[in-house]
Every structure is written in C-alpha cells, then in structure tokens.
Design a protein around this motif. Structure first.
Motif, short mmCIF file in Angstrom:
data_model
loop_
_atom_site.label_atom_id
_atom_site.label_comp_id
_atom_site.label_asym_id
_atom_site.label_seq_id
_atom_site.Cartn_x
_atom_site.Cartn_y
_atom_site.Cartn_z
N MET A 102 0.85 -1.17 0.00
CA MET A 102 0.00 0.00 0.00
C MET A 102 0.90 1.23 0.00
O MET A 102 1.92 1.29 0.67
N ASN A 103 0.50 2.24 -0.76
CA ASN A 103 1.20 3.51 -0.81
C ASN A 103 0.32 4.58 -0.18
O ASN A 103 -0.90 4.55 -0.34
N CYS A 104 0.93 5.52 0.55
CA CYS A 104 0.17 6.57 1.22
C CYS A 104 0.79 7.94 0.98
O CYS A 104 2.00 8.07 0.90
N ARG A 105 -0.10 8.93 0.92
CA ARG A 105 0.33 10.32 0.89
C ARG A 105 0.13 10.85 2.30
O ARG A 105 -0.97 10.77 2.85
N VAL A 106 1.20 11.37 2.89
CA VAL A 106 1.15 11.84 4.28
C VAL A 106 1.43 13.34 4.30
O VAL A 106 2.40 13.80 3.69
N VAL A 107 0.57 14.09 4.99
CA VAL A 107 0.77 15.53 5.15
C VAL A 107 1.13 15.77 6.61
O VAL A 107 0.40 15.37 7.52
N VAL A 108 2.29 16.42 6.81
CA VAL A 108 2.81 16.69 8.14
C VAL A 108 2.89 18.20 8.31
O VAL A 108 3.35 18.92 7.43
N GLU A 109 2.41 18.70 9.45
CA GLU A 109 2.51 20.13 9.75
C GLU A 109 3.80 20.38 10.53
O GLU A 109 4.14 19.64 11.46
N ALA A 110 4.53 21.42 10.12
CA ALA A 110 5.78 21.79 10.79
C ALA A 110 5.65 23.22 11.29
O ALA A 110 5.10 24.09 10.60
N ALA A 111 6.17 23.48 12.49
CA ALA A 111 6.21 24.83 13.05
C ALA A 111 7.63 25.34 12.92
O ALA A 111 8.52 24.96 13.69
N VAL A 112 7.87 26.20 11.92
CA VAL A 112 9.21 26.65 11.57
C VAL A 112 9.45 28.04 12.14
O VAL A 112 8.74 28.99 11.79
N PRO A 113 10.46 28.21 13.01
CA PRO A 113 10.77 29.54 13.53
C PRO A 113 11.58 30.35 12.52
O PRO A 113 12.47 29.82 11.85
N VAL A 114 11.27 31.63 12.41
CA VAL A 114 11.97 32.54 11.50
C VAL A 114 12.29 33.81 12.29
O VAL A 114 11.44 34.31 13.03
N TYR A 115 13.48 34.33 12.11
CA TYR A 115 13.93 35.48 12.89
C TYR A 115 14.18 36.68 11.99
O TYR A 115 14.46 36.55 10.81
N ASP A 116 14.10 37.89 12.59
CA ASP A 116 14.36 39.16 11.92
C ASP A 116 13.48 39.35 10.69
O ASP A 116 13.96 39.57 9.57
N VAL A 117 12.18 39.29 10.88
CA VAL A 117 11.23 39.51 9.79
C VAL A 117 10.27 40.63 10.18
O VAL A 117 10.04 40.88 11.37
N GLU A 118 9.73 41.31 9.16
CA GLU A 118 8.82 42.42 9.44
C GLU A 118 7.37 42.10 9.09
O GLU A 118 6.46 42.67 9.69
N THR A 119 7.16 41.21 8.12
CA THR A 119 5.79 40.90 7.71
C THR A 119 5.58 39.38 7.70
O THR A 119 6.53 38.61 7.62
N ALA A 120 4.31 39.00 7.73
CA ALA A 120 3.97 37.58 7.69
C ALA A 120 4.35 36.96 6.34
O ALA A 120 4.81 35.82 6.30
N ASP A 121 4.16 37.71 5.26
CA ASP A 121 4.53 37.18 3.93
C ASP A 121 6.02 36.89 3.85
O ASP A 121 6.44 35.87 3.31
N GLU A 122 6.82 37.81 4.38
CA GLU A 122 8.27 37.62 4.39
C GLU A 122 8.63 36.39 5.23
O GLU A 122 9.49 35.58 4.84
N ALA A 123 7.97 36.22 6.35
CA ALA A 123 8.22 35.07 7.22
C ALA A 123 7.90 33.77 6.50
O ALA A 123 8.67 32.80 6.59
N VAL A 124 6.79 33.72 5.77
CA VAL A 124 6.41 32.51 5.04
C VAL A 124 7.43 32.19 3.96
O VAL A 124 7.87 31.03 3.82
N ARG A 125 7.85 33.19 3.20
CA ARG A 125 8.84 32.96 2.14
C ARG A 125 10.15 32.44 2.72
O ARG A 125 10.74 31.49 2.20
N ILE A 126 10.61 33.04 3.81
CA ILE A 126 11.87 32.61 4.43
C ILE A 126 11.72 31.20 5.01
O ILE A 126 12.61 30.37 4.88
N ALA A 127 10.58 30.90 5.64
CA ALA A 127 10.36 29.57 6.22
C ALA A 127 10.36 28.49 5.14
O ALA A 127 10.95 27.42 5.32
N ILE A 128 9.72 28.76 4.00
CA ILE A 128 9.70 27.79 2.90
C ILE A 128 11.11 27.58 2.37
O ILE A 128 11.54 26.44 2.15
#
Length: 167
Positions: A1-27
């Motif tokens: 059997m093959n499975c697709r698994v989705v895992v949530e990760a909580a990634v810390p990001v430092y020295d950011v000013e906006t949420a969009d910037e934080a998401v780009r840096i985290a990715i």
C-alpha cells in the motif's frame, strides 16, 4: 500500500517584518534543510484558524520581529503495511532533516494506482496458485512430484556426487 502523508511543521523565523516575508523565508529554510535528500517533499503554506471563532488566520504568527510559521509538508510513502506505519516513516524521514522543529501528522491518504493493483493481484494469484499445485502432490504421496524436486535435485545432486567420488 502507498500513502500520501501531510505533516505540519512549526518553523521559527527570525528578523522579519511581515507575515509574507516570514512565510517565504520559512519555505526557503525548510527547502534547504530537506534538499537534496528529500527533494520530493512538497512544501506548502499551512492553514491556521482561530480555535474560538473558526476564523482563518495567516500561516505565520509574528511577534517582536520573530515568527512561527505553519508549513505543510507532503510526502508519498511506498510499500507500507498500514496508515500508522506510513505516518511513522514520514515523521522519521522529515524529522531527521528538520532538527528542533515540531511535526504533527495532519492527513494520511491511501494512494491506489489501478495499474499497480492489477499487477499486485496477478502476482498474488500466481503465488497462491503455485503452492496449491504442489500441495496435492505432496499430500497424496504421488511419485510424480513435478519440477520442484528436480529443481532441488539440481542443487543437491552435484554435492552428493562429490561425496561419492571422495569415498
């Protein structure tokens, strides 16, 4: 059997000013940690919602120029016995590369390839036919044991001949 698994990760990001910037840096940061070993893991923005009202929130929580970003990492795990097995493999593979980043399994979905299923069914039916063909002849004590004894005899016979020649 093959499975697709989705895992949530909580990634810390430092020295950011906006949420969009934080998401780009985290990715980007997560991609660097996973590559080149796990370059097949898909990285997406996570979905967060307010626990009280259900309102959808941004994937990044920003405070004092630091952010905690929710990312969803999707991996396909092959040849597992059950969904729990797939979840453990996904957490282990991703967790080894993302040190000190908490992970939580969000979703496990079985992947059914019709072609693979057909191949597996044919293989399992062939395997089940072979033992059943040999079983009656062994149980009946028939002298015509077919090719299975001949095949074993090929492996055993030369050794036996060597022992006879040595005596």
């Amino acid at each position: 059997m093959n499975c697709r698994v989705v895992v949530e990760a909580a990634v810390p990001v430092y020295d950011v000013e906006t949420a969009d910037e934080a998401v780009r840096i985290a990715i980007s940061k997560t991609g660097e940690m996973l590559n080149p070993d796990l370059n097949y893991v898909e990285i997406n923005m996570g979905e967060r919602s307010c626990p009280h009202c259900g309102e959808e929130l941004e994937p990044a929580f920003l405070a004092a120029d630091e952010s905690l970003v929710a990312l969803e990492l999707e991996i396909t795990v092959f040849n597992v016995e059950r969904e729990e097995h797939a979840a453990r493999i996904a957490r282990k593979e991703i967790g080894q590369r993302l040190e000190n980043i908490p992970l939580e399994v969000l979703e496990i979905e079985q992947i059914d390839d019709e072609d693979d299923e057909d191949d597996e069914e044919e293989a399992s039916s062939e395997e089940s036919e072979s033992p059943s063909d040999d079983s009656p002849s062994e149980a009946g004590g028939s002298s015509d044991d077919g090719g299975s004894d001949d095949d074993r005899g090929d492996d055993v016979l030369p050794e036996f001949e060597e022992l006879i020649d040595e005596s």
